[in-house]
Design a protein around this motif. Structure first.
Motif, PDB file in Angstrom:
ATOM      1  N   UNK A  93       0.810  -1.209   0.000  1.00 45.84           N
ATOM      2  CA  UNK A  93       0.000   0.000   0.000  1.00 45.84           C
ATOM      3  C   UNK A  93       0.845   1.261   0.000  1.00 45.84           C
ATOM      4  N   UNK A  94       1.869   1.280   0.849  1.00 48.79           N
ATOM      5  CA  UNK A  94       2.752   2.442   0.919  1.00 48.79           C
ATOM      6  C   UNK A  94       3.509   2.639  -0.394  1.00 48.79           C
ATOM      7  N   UNK A  95       3.949   1.541  -0.985  1.00 48.40           N
ATOM      8  CA  UNK A  95       4.701   1.628  -2.233  1.00 48.40           C
ATOM      9  C   UNK A  95       3.838   2.179  -3.362  1.00 48.40           C
ATOM     10  N   UNK A  96       2.598   1.691  -3.464  1.00 43.93           N
ATOM     11  CA  UNK A  96       1.695   2.202  -4.493  1.00 43.93           C
ATOM     12  C   UNK A  96       1.332   3.653  -4.221  1.00 43.93           C
ATOM     13  N   UNK A  97       1.046   3.956  -2.963  1.00 50.40           N
ATOM     14  CA  UNK A  97       0.677   5.320  -2.594  1.00 50.40           C
ATOM     15  C   UNK A  97       1.777   6.302  -2.973  1.00 50.40           C
ATOM     16  N   UNK A  98       3.022   5.957  -2.703  1.00 52.53           N
ATOM     17  CA  UNK A  98       4.130   6.846  -3.029  1.00 52.53           C
ATOM     18  C   UNK A  98       4.283   7.036  -4.537  1.00 52.53           C
ATOM     19  N   UNK A  99       4.054   5.970  -5.299  1.00 52.48           N
ATOM     20  CA  UNK A  99       4.159   6.072  -6.755  1.00 52.48           C
ATOM     21  C   UNK A  99       3.042   6.945  -7.326  1.00 52.48           C
ATOM     22  N   UNK A 100       1.814   6.757  -6.833  1.00 51.51           N
ATOM     23  CA  UNK A 100       0.693   7.584  -7.277  1.00 51.51           C
ATOM     24  C   UNK A 100       0.903   9.042  -6.869  1.00 51.51           C
ATOM     25  N   UNK A 101       1.333   9.236  -5.632  1.00 51.28           N
ATOM     26  CA  UNK A 101       1.542  10.594  -5.109  1.00 51.28           C
ATOM     27  C   UNK A 101       2.569  11.338  -5.970  1.00 51.28           C
ATOM     28  N   UNK A 102       3.624  10.643  -6.323  1.00 52.09           N
ATOM     29  CA  UNK A 102       4.645  11.250  -7.175  1.00 52.09           C
ATOM     30  C   UNK A 102       4.072  11.607  -8.545  1.00 52.09           C
ATOM     31  N   UNK A 103       3.273  10.694  -9.099  1.00 54.18           N
ATOM     32  CA  UNK A 103       2.676  10.946 -10.410  1.00 54.18           C
ATOM     33  C   UNK A 103       1.782  12.162 -10.423  1.00 54.18           C
TER      34      UNK A 103
END
Length: 213
Positions: A93-103
């Motif tokens: 969840x954290x890994x996906x969240x960080x990738x989306x947040x960056x995008x």
């Protein structure tokens, strides 16, 4: 020149995230390996990586690959993705969240994430996901095991990444509930390849084991 710049500007509003594990012996497809062994499981995973790379090849948008541990060079993604990165976070969840947040922080308006565990995902599935985001807050590709193989957002929705029991059959249901009153579209159900029973559902992929040596 102006037309090309406009095309680039339009393209860059859409971002495809691809999450992949580094293809390392004994670290991928561990449940499948329990039935066919580590080396054959790694072989199958490499075929899944190759199939996913071929699927996204014709997509005219920004593609960001996120490796689990380190960036591979000279891999099947070479020349087919816009950039390579390393997943950041402790949980999925954290890994996906960080990738989306960056995008979203980089200005992308529609973001879709996929993994590399599907043999039957097609380019049209990804195109349908981005199409759904034109008029919906989210889109999800449900997996038959209770998880999902695709998630897309057109607006920041942090709840979809939080308080989930990742790797369990409740992820899909809990994620849908996280959207609350926001509009979300469900795509067709597909099956991740996690164990030997899953593998047997795809005879062409199973047949490739005959070429392993």
């Amino acid at each position: 020149v102006k037309a090309v710049l406009l095309k680039i500007c339009f393209m860059n509003k859409k971002l495809l995230l691809i999450f992949a594990k580094n293809p390392v012996l004994s670290k991928v497809k561990t449940r499948l390996a329990a039935s066919i062994g580590d080396e054959k499981a790694l072989f199958i995973y490499k075929k899944l990586l190759q199939k996913t790379a071929e699927t996204i090849e014709g997509l005219d948008l920004h593609k960001s690959l996120y490796y689990s541990e380190y960036i591979e060079e000279g891999d099947v993604w070479e020349g087919n993705v816009s950039d390579k990165n390393i997943q950041v976070g402790n949980t999925l969840g954290e890994k996906m969240e960080n990738a989306f947040k960056r995008g979203f922080s980089e200005g992308f308006l529609k973001i879709v994430i996929i993994g590399t565990d599907l043999w039957d995902i097609e380019m049209k599935d990804i195109n349908l996901a981005f199409k759904a985001l034109e008029s919906n807050a989210g889109v999800i590709g449900p997996a038959t095991d209770g998880g999902y193989y695709l998630l897309g957002l057109s607006e920041w929705t942090t709840e979809v990444f939080e308080n989930k029991k990742w790797g369990t059959s409740s992820v899909l249901k809990d994620t849908m509930q996280s959207f609350k009153n926001k509009k979300v579209v469900k795509l067709d159900y597909k099956n991740d390849i996690d164990n030997y029973t899953d593998l047997c559902s795809f005879p062409k992929l199973l047949k490739l084991l005959d070429t392993w040596y």
